[in-house]
Write a protein that holds these residues in place. Structure first.
Motif, PDB file in Angstrom:
ATOM      1  N   SER A  72       0.843  -1.206   0.000  1.00 57.28           N
ATOM      2  CA  SER A  72       0.000   0.000   0.000  1.00 57.28           C
ATOM      3  C   SER A  72       0.871   1.247   0.000  1.00 57.28           C
ATOM      4  O   SER A  72       2.084   1.179   0.210  1.00 57.28           O
ATOM      5  CB  SER A  72      -0.897   0.017   1.244  1.00 57.28           C
ATOM      6  OG  SER A  72      -0.098   0.174   2.395  1.00 57.28           O
ATOM      7  N   GLY A  73       0.193   2.383  -0.191  1.00 57.86           N
ATOM      8  CA  GLY A  73       0.906   3.652  -0.251  1.00 57.86           C
ATOM      9  C   GLY A  73       1.519   4.056   1.069  1.00 57.86           C
ATOM     10  O   GLY A  73       2.670   4.495   1.140  1.00 57.86           O
ATOM     11  N   THR A  74       0.750   3.896   2.139  1.00 54.70           N
ATOM     12  CA  THR A  74       1.252   4.365   3.426  1.00 54.70           C
ATOM     13  C   THR A  74       2.459   3.546   3.881  1.00 54.70           C
ATOM     14  O   THR A  74       3.393   4.073   4.480  1.00 54.70           O
ATOM     15  CB  THR A  74       0.111   4.394   4.469  1.00 54.70           C
ATOM     16  OG1 THR A  74       0.489   5.224   5.557  1.00 54.70           O
ATOM     17  CG2 THR A  74      -0.261   3.014   4.959  1.00 54.70           C
ATOM     18  N   VAL A  77       5.440   4.958   2.082  1.00 50.79           N
ATOM     19  CA  VAL A  77       5.894   6.201   2.713  1.00 50.79           C
ATOM     20  C   VAL A  77       6.643   5.881   4.006  1.00 50.79           C
ATOM     21  O   VAL A  77       7.723   6.420   4.282  1.00 50.79           O
ATOM     22  CB  VAL A  77       4.688   7.129   3.007  1.00 50.79           C
ATOM     23  CG1 VAL A  77       5.109   8.303   3.869  1.00 50.79           C
ATOM     24  CG2 VAL A  77       4.046   7.601   1.709  1.00 50.79           C
ATOM     25  N   PHE A 106      -0.547  14.832   2.067  1.00 48.32           N
ATOM     26  CA  PHE A 106      -1.213  13.611   2.543  1.00 48.32           C
ATOM     27  C   PHE A 106      -0.276  12.441   2.275  1.00 48.32           C
ATOM     28  O   PHE A 106       0.213  12.264   1.160  1.00 48.32           O
ATOM     29  CB  PHE A 106      -2.550  13.382   1.820  1.00 48.32           C
ATOM     30  CG  PHE A 106      -3.248  12.137   2.297  1.00 48.32           C
ATOM     31  CD1 PHE A 106      -3.992  12.143   3.480  1.00 48.32           C
ATOM     32  CD2 PHE A 106      -3.150  10.943   1.595  1.00 48.32           C
ATOM     33  CE1 PHE A 106      -4.619  10.989   3.936  1.00 48.32           C
ATOM     34  CE2 PHE A 106      -3.774   9.784   2.044  1.00 48.32           C
ATOM     35  CZ  PHE A 106      -4.509   9.807   3.218  1.00 48.32           C
ATOM     36  N   HIS A 107      -0.018  11.655   3.319  1.00 52.98           N
ATOM     37  CA  HIS A 107       0.954  10.570   3.160  1.00 52.98           C
ATOM     38  C   HIS A 107       0.460   9.242   3.713  1.00 52.98           C
ATOM     39  O   HIS A 107       1.260   8.365   4.024  1.00 52.98           O
ATOM     40  CB  HIS A 107       2.281  10.979   3.816  1.00 52.98           C
ATOM     41  CG  HIS A 107       2.853  12.247   3.239  1.00 52.98           C
ATOM     42  ND1 HIS A 107       3.372  12.332   1.965  1.00 52.98           N
ATOM     43  CD2 HIS A 107       2.932  13.514   3.742  1.00 52.98           C
ATOM     44  CE1 HIS A 107       3.775  13.568   1.716  1.00 52.98           C
ATOM     45  NE2 HIS A 107       3.509  14.311   2.779  1.00 52.98           N
ATOM     46  N   GLY A 108      -0.851   9.087   3.835  1.00 54.15           N
ATOM     47  CA  GLY A 108      -1.389   7.807   4.284  1.00 54.15           C
ATOM     48  C   GLY A 108      -1.773   7.821   5.747  1.00 54.15           C
ATOM     49  O   GLY A 108      -1.686   8.853   6.423  1.00 54.15           O
ATOM     50  N   GLU A 158       4.722  15.800  -1.883  1.00 53.90           N
ATOM     51  CA  GLU A 158       4.061  15.285  -3.087  1.00 53.90           C
ATOM     52  C   GLU A 158       4.283  16.345  -4.166  1.00 53.90           C
ATOM     53  O   GLU A 158       3.767  17.458  -4.013  1.00 53.90           O
ATOM     54  CB  GLU A 158       2.553  15.157  -2.887  1.00 53.90           C
ATOM     55  CG  GLU A 158       2.069  14.210  -1.827  1.00 53.90           C
ATOM     56  CD  GLU A 158       0.588  14.503  -1.510  1.00 53.90           C
ATOM     57  OE1 GLU A 158      -0.286  14.030  -2.238  1.00 53.90           O
ATOM     58  OE2 GLU A 158       0.324  15.218  -0.533  1.00 53.90           O
ATOM     59  N   ASP A 191       6.715  11.779  -2.550  1.00 54.34           N
ATOM     60  CA  ASP A 191       5.608  10.835  -2.408  1.00 54.34           C
ATOM     61  C   ASP A 191       4.762  10.947  -3.673  1.00 54.34           C
ATOM     62  O   ASP A 191       3.989  11.885  -3.838  1.00 54.34           O
ATOM     63  CB  ASP A 191       4.793  11.165  -1.151  1.00 54.34           C
ATOM     64  CG  ASP A 191       3.631  10.183  -0.951  1.00 54.34           C
ATOM     65  OD1 ASP A 191       3.453   9.274  -1.797  1.00 54.34           O
ATOM     66  OD2 ASP A 191       2.907  10.327   0.050  1.00 54.34           O
ATOM     67  N   VAL A 193       2.656   8.551  -4.680  1.00 53.20           N
ATOM     68  CA  VAL A 193       1.638   7.500  -4.587  1.00 53.20           C
ATOM     69  C   VAL A 193       0.413   7.868  -5.434  1.00 53.20           C
ATOM     70  O   VAL A 193      -0.160   7.020  -6.105  1.00 53.20           O
ATOM     71  CB  VAL A 193       1.249   7.249  -3.116  1.00 53.20           C
ATOM     72  CG1 VAL A 193      -0.042   6.448  -3.011  1.00 53.20           C
ATOM     73  CG2 VAL A 193       2.381   6.521  -2.398  1.00 53.20           C
ATOM     74  N   GLN A 194       0.042   9.160  -5.407  1.00 56.18           N
ATOM     75  CA  GLN A 194      -1.139   9.560  -6.178  1.00 56.18           C
ATOM     76  C   GLN A 194      -0.794  10.271  -7.477  1.00 56.18           C
ATOM     77  O   GLN A 194      -1.357   9.979  -8.531  1.00 56.18           O
ATOM     78  CB  GLN A 194      -2.041  10.465  -5.320  1.00 56.18           C
ATOM     79  CG  GLN A 194      -3.344  10.805  -5.995  1.00 56.18           C
ATOM     80  CD  GLN A 194      -4.391  11.376  -5.050  1.00 56.18           C
ATOM     81  OE1 GLN A 194      -5.326  12.031  -5.469  1.00 56.18           O
ATOM     82  NE2 GLN A 194      -4.269  11.121  -3.760  1.00 56.18           N
ATOM     83  N   LYS A 220      -0.703   3.759  -5.679  1.00 57.78           N
ATOM     84  CA  LYS A 220      -2.030   3.668  -6.293  1.00 57.78           C
ATOM     85  C   LYS A 220      -2.014   3.098  -7.716  1.00 57.78           C
ATOM     86  O   LYS A 220      -2.572   2.035  -7.961  1.00 57.78           O
ATOM     87  CB  LYS A 220      -2.714   5.033  -6.266  1.00 57.78           C
ATOM     88  CG  LYS A 220      -3.053   5.470  -4.838  1.00 57.78           C
ATOM     89  CD  LYS A 220      -3.907   6.713  -4.783  1.00 57.78           C
ATOM     90  CE  LYS A 220      -4.551   6.916  -3.429  1.00 57.78           C
ATOM     91  NZ  LYS A 220      -3.752   7.644  -2.439  1.00 57.78           N
TER      92      LYS A 220
HETATM   93  C1  LIG Z   1      -3.353   7.511  -1.059  1.00 60.63           C
HETATM   94  C2  LIG Z   1      -2.051   8.101  -0.669  1.00 60.63           C
HETATM   95  C3  LIG Z   1      -1.228   7.492   0.297  1.00 60.63           C
HETATM   96  C4  LIG Z   1      -1.673   6.273   1.078  1.00 60.63           C
HETATM   97  O1  LIG Z   1      -1.890   5.168   0.269  1.00 60.63           O
HETATM   98  P1  LIG Z   1      -2.703   3.910   0.863  1.00 60.63           P
HETATM   99  O2  LIG Z   1      -2.570   2.875  -0.198  1.00 60.63           O
HETATM  100  O3  LIG Z   1      -4.087   4.378   1.102  1.00 60.63           O
HETATM  101  O4  LIG Z   1      -2.019   3.519   2.118  1.00 60.63           O
HETATM  102  C5  LIG Z   1      -0.002   8.059   0.555  1.00 60.63           C
HETATM  103  N1  LIG Z   1       0.423   9.154  -0.106  1.00 60.63           N
HETATM  104  C6  LIG Z   1      -0.333   9.764  -1.038  1.00 60.63           C
HETATM  105  C7  LIG Z   1       0.198  10.945  -1.764  1.00 60.63           C
HETATM  106  C8  LIG Z   1      -1.604   9.265  -1.332  1.00 60.63           C
HETATM  107  O5  LIG Z   1      -2.381   9.889  -2.233  1.00 60.63           O
END
Ligand SMILES: *Cc1c(COP(=O)(O)O)cnc(C)c1O
Length: 367
Positions: A72-74, A77, A106-108, A158, A191, A193-194, A220
């Protein structure tokens, strides 16, 4: 997608920027199905061919020399935060533990993620927090300079804030931050992730600023809907991480690895990024036209590639609800910005269809 009512819904939420190739893409289904009849799980104590192949593909495609896989993303991170601190510890500067973060970030949802996040809502009632984070105002270079001390380990951001409302950091700011990190011997962690993984019209958003981070996260979009996260690092960091210092039971399981390989190979097809940029322009320009016409309802439209945000004057969630009734799924965010983050292989006709749904909702409001 088809709702229980039978209504057809065009998916511009994509599981919040996850389903990079929509639902049921034949190449992704085939990859998953063929692995499903074979090895499902194997500890990453052992090197599987699936892990070896996908990590090599990622290393070839990016700045990274090593990759840590998780689910997962968190977690991605969390690993990056740990790596930043451990790097300095192994480097003889164990007091470098503090990490600079930004408002709106936002980092999870793990303790590392919420401590690093730039909003109090995710922390409320969950104290005590993980220590060591210095949150500064968005894109405030002077604040970053004032905050850096001999205890700073790195900077986490981000390149385009997602939950914070599709807010890109200015490219020259990112370049200044990179230079500052080099001068101060601290690490830069992006980060993505998104905002990353094909969505900005390139593999990563930091490429647009022509910078390279020391650590980057992906999650993601990287699995197209299969749970997969990755923390990418350069050799300088990897060689400071002793074997066994971090780990994950499910990380790099073969099902995730083959899907990850299939997603990346689709992104590496000729013309893929041009397609993302063209559809992104079509979407953003269409929304900008609507904003001009309905400036009483829409305050702002912004975005990069297929990550586009629309800020209504009224409540974003209520508007997203109306869009859903009109057959269009979007992703509202805590910053009131409605995110349009469709699958990256969206067609021109589908973008037009989405714009018609927005047009319908905006004209209803008029009556
Ligand atoms: C969604 C998100 C996360 C967390 O990802 P999860 O898979 O929900 O744990 C971390 N950082 C960013 C930038 C995100 O958008």
């Amino acid at each position: 997608m088809i709702a229980e009512s039978g209504q057809r819904i065009l998916d511009f939420a994509a599981g919040i920027a996850v389903n990079s190739f929509g639902h049921g893409h034949p190449k992704l289904v085939a990859a998953l199905q063929s692995q499903a009849g074979d090895l499902w799980h194997c500890s990453n104590q052992y090197l599987t061919p699936q892990l070896e192949k996908f990590s090599q593909e990622l290393v070839n495609a990016t700045f990274a020399d090593s990759v840590f896989f998780c689910s997962s993303g968190t977690e991605a991170v969390e690993a990056g935060i740990k790596f930043m601190r451990r790097y300095h510890y192994e480097n003889g500067e164990p007091y470098r533990q503090r990490i600079i973060t930004f408002e709106g970030g936002f980092h999870g949802r793990t303790y590392g993620g919420i401590a690093a996040g730039g909003n109090d809502y995710a922390r409320a009632g969950f104290g005590p927090m993980l220590l060591g984070f210095d949150c500064v105002a968005f894109a405030d270079l002077d604040a970053v300079k004032r905050t850096i001390s001999k205890n700073t380990a790195g900077i986490l951001l981000e390149p385009i804030q997602g939950e914070g409302g599709v807010r890109p950091f200015p490219h020259d700011f990112l370049r200044e931050i990179r230079a500052l990190c080099d001068a101060e011997n601290i690490l830069l962690m992006c980060d993505e992730v998104q905002c990353g993984y094909g969505r900005p019209g390139s593999l990563f958003a930091f490429e647009h600023a022509r910078i390279t981070p020391d650590i980057a996260t992906a999650a993601k979009g990287i699995g197209g809907g299969f749970p997969l996260g990755a923390t990418l690092v350069t050799k300088r960091i990897a060689e400071k991480l002793p074997a066994g210092c971090h780990g994950s039971t499910y990380g790099s399981n073969p099902l995730a690895m083959v899907v990850g390989s299939a997603v990346l190979s689709l992104m590496q097809e000729d013309g893929f990024y041009d397609h993302v940029c063209a559809r992104g322009e079509q979407l953003k320009n269409g929304l900008l036209v609507l904003q001009k016409k309905h400036s009483d309802q829409i305050a702002e439209v912004r975005g990069v590639g297929l990550m586009v945000g629309l800020l209504p004057h009224a409540d974003g969630r209520a508007m997203a609800e109306k869009l859903l009734h009109a057959g269009l799924a979007t992703a509202p965010s805590v910053s009131n910005v409605i995110r349009f983050v469709p699958p990256l292989n969206i067609s021109e006709a589908e973008v037009d269809e989405a714009l018609s749904a927005v047009t319908n909702v905006l004209s209803q409001e008029k009556m």
